[in-house]
Design an enzyme around this catalytic site. Structure first.
Site, short mmCIF file in Angstrom:
data_model
loop_
_atom_site.label_atom_id
_atom_site.label_comp_id
_atom_site.label_asym_id
_atom_site.label_seq_id
_atom_site.Cartn_x
_atom_site.Cartn_y
_atom_site.Cartn_z
N PRO A 361 0.35 -1.02 -0.04
CA PRO A 361 -0.11 -0.15 0.15
C PRO A 361 0.76 1.22 -0.31
CG PRO A 361 -0.61 -1.69 1.99
CD PRO A 361 0.33 -1.74 0.91
N PRO A 362 0.12 2.42 -0.34
CA PRO A 362 0.98 3.31 0.18
C PRO A 362 1.62 4.04 1.04
CG PRO A 362 -1.20 4.07 -1.50
CD PRO A 362 -1.30 2.68 -0.48
N LYS A 366 8.50 2.07 0.18
CA LYS A 366 9.08 1.83 -1.18
C LYS A 366 10.29 2.47 -2.16
CE LYS A 366 4.44 0.75 -3.63
NZ LYS A 366 4.00 1.41 -2.26
N THR A 367 9.56 2.98 -1.97
CA THR A 367 10.13 4.47 -2.99
C THR A 367 11.85 4.05 -2.04
OG1 THR A 367 8.12 5.16 -4.51
CG2 THR A 367 10.57 6.42 -4.28
N SER A 683 -14.27 -13.32 -0.23
CA SER A 683 -13.62 -13.87 0.81
C SER A 683 -14.78 -13.18 2.08
CB SER A 683 -12.70 -13.07 1.65
OG SER A 683 -12.28 -12.07 1.19
N LYS A 726 -5.48 -7.76 5.70
CA LYS A 726 -7.05 -7.33 6.40
C LYS A 726 -6.34 -7.24 7.98
CE LYS A 726 -9.29 -10.35 2.82
NZ LYS A 726 -9.50 -11.60 2.49
#
Length: 819
Positions: A361-362, A366-367, A683, A726
């Site tokens: 997710p943002p 990651k970057t 789900s 989740k």
């Protein structure tokens, strides 16, 4: 008087044999010899003392140390020693002149040197016109060979012209040519003058062809060097003359500058040829022509690219781990994978292998992971964002036939870094689209394939560029939109959201310091306590990453900065009590209890590209004709799950104490709020079944409980994906109890320990267990086993409650609380 030393007497018709390693002595020729072995020294001294000739034959194998009769050729040359010189080391240097050819008949002595009886072999010469013609041809060929050898003395050419005897001519030419020992011995053994001359002519022709080819190669090289030197001198003279006269041609000066840049760029050979070709075109095109600017721009791109420039990798595993720990909190599995990747590269002395792709997710870092990798390796870092790119030319570039053409983002990024081995991060690779302009993901297939990108060809350059030394790192929020071939080229590394404790540590270690410095504050002027940070995390942000958390912290510091400007003595310590003064009222609340306060509402768990979250599913019934109404912008899979849940409960209606025609006379409506958001997936099956069961029985669902799992028509609970995301989303929403498929128990190890310690996890295998934990009591019997008589169990109605006989050995599993 001392005794007179006598040498062994050589019988008449015999001759002493001197073996030669590889030299062959021909009649009427002279060769120098170095005699180093004792038998040869004794023979030479005896021959000089007695004035006798010696027989010289060549060894069959030049490596033979102590030659015997079987180690030498039987045909040799009788020679006379003309001069001899003794060297201080005991060896002898002498000059021997050949006389005639002989053949060994029998060896009569072996010590101290070999002696053999011999027979002289006469020359067989048939005088005719053919022999004369061959003699003249041989002389001409030899003279031609001498013309290609500038180091050869001119006297040899005159000597050949003066020789009239064909035998003398063949021996002279054979002694001066570069021939193998076997060829020389074959010429010596050939007694027919015509045959010997024919063999020698063939050997001389082959040698002449080799010499002519070498001369041609040397001439071509010399001519090219002379041309380049001449051009260089003329250009220097022209430049000096133009500078002296003050008439420097701007176009010529520009061409000279470009030529120097091309030489300094150290391009590959084929690239340099293309650049020189374009530069020659540029010098012939007028500056006013549109073609001039096109060629000039193209050459500027060529000289700016890092064809040979690269940084040296500094891979220190311990240092790399320290940098990763310094830049990122937690993410242990990801850090371990990166360190393993660097360790393999250090052992191989080359970083090759799969392309890393961080998916999560943002706001989870990651970057920044890519930047840390570059810092740990000592490489330059460049980021290429491909989000929203729909034109293939953005990756491969435009062809030069178009107006305003330019290279693609990959080549532009290489130009910006200035090295051929940077760390290149391709950001948001999952958001690349395709339309009538092409498919950029297909263009990325070559870029991200280590087996192909060594010859990546940009449409603008139209030349191969080596990308094999670039370390590519990709980021994505979801894998669903990435094409399978592109996904296959990458190693996927999942990054889930952060827990409250992890967010607190990230805020204390990184975000607070960063935002305090960004807003010009000192640590003594503004402080935020741990309790206030927890309140911001729980009441003002609800996200998987920390991007909004950083914004909220920045908002607090901006308001403090304003007050300090108004009152320089102002100091702030943000606590939970005064947090509302900076961020107004809380934006998020724990609404699970409020939303599940009515019957027919259950709490489910979902996973999205921005992290995990909870969802409330509502069910109600109304008089009707047995229709099923589904709202909330549900996908086909989710609709089928709702139908499966209704069908299962309808098949167990007798256990729910419902009339036989209840479902025929009532419509059931299932709604999933947040109708503007599309939803899909299997789900939510047990969540919808629980909501319907709550509506049918009038029992409220446990507000502290959330669930996920796929339901089947037989009531079994099947595994799902994304359990970690989740659970983290449910934790952020205040849920304390999780019901999940038993086959997902292995995924619990991925959930952080602090989350496992504060939540209860209940693994279930079939829907009766779900309803028991969600509604607080068992309302339907477990699914009967297929063996024995359990499949034929008949419901029993007692006092309005449906009961089933159960096995006496059945034991219900208590809720699982992770350690």
């Amino acid at each position: 008087m001392p005794a007179k030393k006598t040498s062994p007497i050589v019988p008449a018709g015999t001759i002493g044999i001197l073996p030669l390693q590889e030299a062959v002595l021909f009649p009427n020729t002279v060769i120098p010899l170095a005699v180093v072995k004792k038998p040869g020294i004794a023979l030479v001294e005896e021959a000089l003392r007695e004035g006798k000739p010696i027989g010289l034959t060549v060894l069959k194998d030049r490596e033979t140390e102590n030659p015997g009769p079987d180690d030498i050729h039987r045909v040799g040359t009788i020679g006379v020693i003309q001069k001899m010189l003794k060297v201080p080391d005991g060896t002898i240097r002498c000059i021997v002149a050949g006389q005639s050819v002989f053949q060994i008949e029998q060896f009569v002595q072996r010590e101290p040197y070999m002696v053999a009886s011999y027979t002289e072999l006469p020359e067989i010469t048939v005088e005719n016109e053919e022999l004369v013609a061959m003699q003249r041809n041989l002389g001409l060929l030899f003279q031609k060979l001498l013309s290609y050898l500038p180091q050869a003395p001119r006297e040899m050419e005159m000597e050949v012209q003066n020789i009239t005897d064909p035998n003398v001519l063949t021996y002279f030419v054979a002694s001066t040519m570069r021939l193998e020992t076997a060829d020389r011995q074959a010429l010596l053994e050939e007694r027919s003058t015509a045959k010997r001359m024919r063999k020698l002519t063939l050997l001389l022709t082959k040698e002449l062809e080799v010499v002519e080819l070498g001369h041609k190669i040397q001439s071509d090289i010399q001519r090219e060097m002379e041309k380049n030197q001449r051009e260089f001198y003329l250009r220097q003279q022209l430049r000096a003359i133009q500078e002296e006269l003050g008439e420097v041609d701007p176009q010529q000066a520009e061409a000279n500058e470009l030529r120097q840049k091309i030489d300094d760029a150290k391009m590959p050979e084929d690239v340099k040829k293309a650049a020189d070709r374009e530069l020659d075109r540029l010098s012939k095109v007028p500056q006013a022509s549109p073609e001039y600017s096109v060629i000039r721009t193209y050459l500027d791109w060529l000289v700016q690219l890092p064809w040979s420039e690269q940084t040296t990798d500094d891979i220190d595993i311990k240092k790399a781990r320290e940098i990763l720990d310094e830049d990122h909190y937690d993410l242990e599995k990801i850090k371990d994978r990166i360190v393993e990747y660097l360790a393999v590269g250090k052992l191989k002395n080359k970083l090759t292998g799969p392309i890393l792709c961080f998916v999560g997710p943002p706001g989870v870092g990651k970057t920044s992971l890519g930047q840390s990798i570059a810092r740990a390796m000592g490489r330059k870092f460049v980021r290429v964002s491909v989000g929203g790119v729909r034109d293939e030319a953005e990756i491969r570039g435009h062809r030069r036939t178009y107006i305003g053409a330019m290279p693609g983002t990959i080549i532009r990024a290489m130009r910006d870094t200035g090295t051929k081995n940077p760390v290149m991060m391709i950001d948001e690779i999952d958001k690349v689209g395709s339309d009538f302009r092409g498919d950029p993901q297909s263009a990325l297939l070559e870029v991200l394939d280590p087996e192909q990108n060594s010859t990546f060809r940009d449409h603008y350059l139209d030349l191969p560029f080596d990308l094999s030394q670039v370390l590519f790192v990709c980021t994505a929020n979801s894998l669903d939109t990435i094409s399978p071939p592109l996904r296959d080229r990458m190693e996927i590394i999942q990054l889930a959201g952060y827990t409250e404790l992890e967010k607190l540590q990230i805020a204390k270690r990184y975000l607070v310091k960063k935002q305090r410095a960004a807003n010009g504050l000192k640590e003594t002027q503004a402080q935020i306590g741990d309790a206030a940070l927890r309140a911001i995390i729980n009441d003002y942000t609800r996200e998987a990453g920390v991007r909004n958390l950083e914004r909220e912290i920045g908002t607090v510091f901006r308001k403090i900065a304003r007050k300090i400007v108004e009152n320089s003595r102002y100091k702030a310590r943000v606590k939970t009590e005064n947090l509302a003064d900076f961020l107004s009222k809380p934006r998020f609340f724990n609404e699970a209890k409020k939303r599940v306060a009515s019957v027919g509402v259950s709490t489910g768990m979902v996973w999205t590209s921005v992290g995990g979250d909870i969802v409330f599913i509502e069910a109600t019934a109304m008089p009707g004709t047995g229709k099923l109404v589904l709202t909330g912008q549900l996908g086909d899979v989710m609709k089928e799950s709702a139908q499966a849940a209704v069908s299962f409960l309808r098949s167990r209606s007798s256990e729910l104490d419902l009339a036989d025609d209840y479902f025929a006379k009532h419509d059931i409506h299932i709604h999933v709020p947040a109708g503007a958001t599309p939803k899909d997936g299997p789900s939510a099956g047990i969540t919808m079944a629980t909501a319907i069961a709550s509506m049918l029985t009038g029992i409220k669902v446990d507000p502290n409980l959330a669930m996920t799992g796929e339901i089947t028509l037989t009531g079994q609970v099947l595994p799902i994906g994304g359990l970690k995301e989740k659970v983290l989303g449910a934790k952020r929403a205040g849920i304390t109890k999780i019901v999940f498929p038993k086959r997902n128990e292995m995924d619990l190890d991925d959930i952080p320990k602090e989350v496992r310690d504060t939540m209860t996890f209940v693994p279930v295998e079939e829907i009766s267990e779900v309803l028991q934990h969600a509604l607080g009591k068992r309302i339907i019997a477990p699914v009967p086993l297929a063996s024995g008589n359990a499949a034929n169990v008949v419901p029993i109605r007692r006092n309005g409650v449906v009961k089933r006989p159960t096995r006496t050995t059945e034991r219900r599993r208590p809720p699982l609380r992770k350690r």
